[in-house]
Design a protein around this motif. Sequence first.
Motif, short mmCIF file in Angstrom:
data_model
loop_
_atom_site.label_atom_id
_atom_site.label_comp_id
_atom_site.label_asym_id
_atom_site.label_seq_id
_atom_site.Cartn_x
_atom_site.Cartn_y
_atom_site.Cartn_z
N UNK A 129 50.54 53.86 45.09
CA UNK A 129 49.50 53.24 44.28
C UNK A 129 50.05 52.18 43.34
N UNK A 130 51.19 52.46 42.72
CA UNK A 130 51.83 51.48 41.84
C UNK A 130 52.22 50.23 42.61
N UNK A 131 52.76 50.42 43.81
CA UNK A 131 53.14 49.30 44.66
C UNK A 131 51.91 48.46 45.04
N UNK A 132 50.85 49.14 45.41
CA UNK A 132 49.62 48.43 45.79
C UNK A 132 49.02 47.69 44.60
N UNK A 133 49.06 48.31 43.42
CA UNK A 133 48.54 47.65 42.22
C UNK A 133 49.34 46.38 41.93
N UNK A 134 50.67 46.43 42.12
CA UNK A 134 51.50 45.23 41.92
C UNK A 134 51.12 44.14 42.92
N UNK A 135 50.86 44.54 44.18
CA UNK A 135 50.46 43.55 45.19
C UNK A 135 49.14 42.90 44.80
N UNK A 136 48.18 43.70 44.36
CA UNK A 136 46.89 43.15 43.94
C UNK A 136 47.09 42.18 42.78
N UNK A 137 47.93 42.55 41.83
CA UNK A 137 48.18 41.67 40.68
C UNK A 137 48.84 40.37 41.12
N UNK A 138 49.74 40.44 42.09
CA UNK A 138 50.36 39.21 42.61
C UNK A 138 49.31 38.29 43.23
N UNK A 139 48.41 38.86 44.01
CA UNK A 139 47.34 38.05 44.61
C UNK A 139 46.47 37.43 43.54
N UNK A 140 46.12 38.22 42.51
CA UNK A 140 45.25 37.70 41.45
C UNK A 140 45.95 36.62 40.63
N UNK A 141 47.25 36.83 40.35
CA UNK A 141 48.00 35.80 39.62
C UNK A 141 48.06 34.50 40.43
N UNK A 142 48.26 34.63 41.74
CA UNK A 142 48.28 33.45 42.60
C UNK A 142 46.94 32.73 42.61
N UNK A 143 45.87 33.50 42.66
CA UNK A 143 44.53 32.91 42.64
C UNK A 143 44.27 32.20 41.32
N UNK A 144 44.68 32.84 40.22
CA UNK A 144 44.50 32.20 38.90
C UNK A 144 45.27 30.89 38.81
N UNK A 145 46.51 30.89 39.31
CA UNK A 145 47.33 29.68 39.28
C UNK A 145 46.71 28.57 40.13
N UNK A 146 46.21 28.94 41.30
CA UNK A 146 45.57 27.96 42.18
C UNK A 146 44.33 27.37 41.52
#
Length: 86
Positions: A49-66
């Motif tokens: 779950x921690x690993x998946x939460x980090x992956x979701x956060x990476x996707x969201x950070x990328x979307x915010x940057x874009x």
Amino acid sequence: MAAKATEQQGTTEPELSYEESREELSNVVRRLESGGLSLKESLALWERGEELARMCEQWLEGARATLAAAMDERQGDSPGEDDTPF
């Protein structure tokens, strides 16, 4: 199934899509909340779950940057008060 991260120009990109990561995280939470698991199973699920939460956060950070880059670009294309030729 453990998700792998790939290195691309110094950044890591999750192998699972945001939607896949979020769905699997939801399933992990459901299983943890249902109980009846051994301590070892619970810890393994928690770590996943921690690993998946980090992956979701990476996707969201990328979307915010874009989004921020697109908005900056759009604002750069609009003539401002100082850019008027008159």
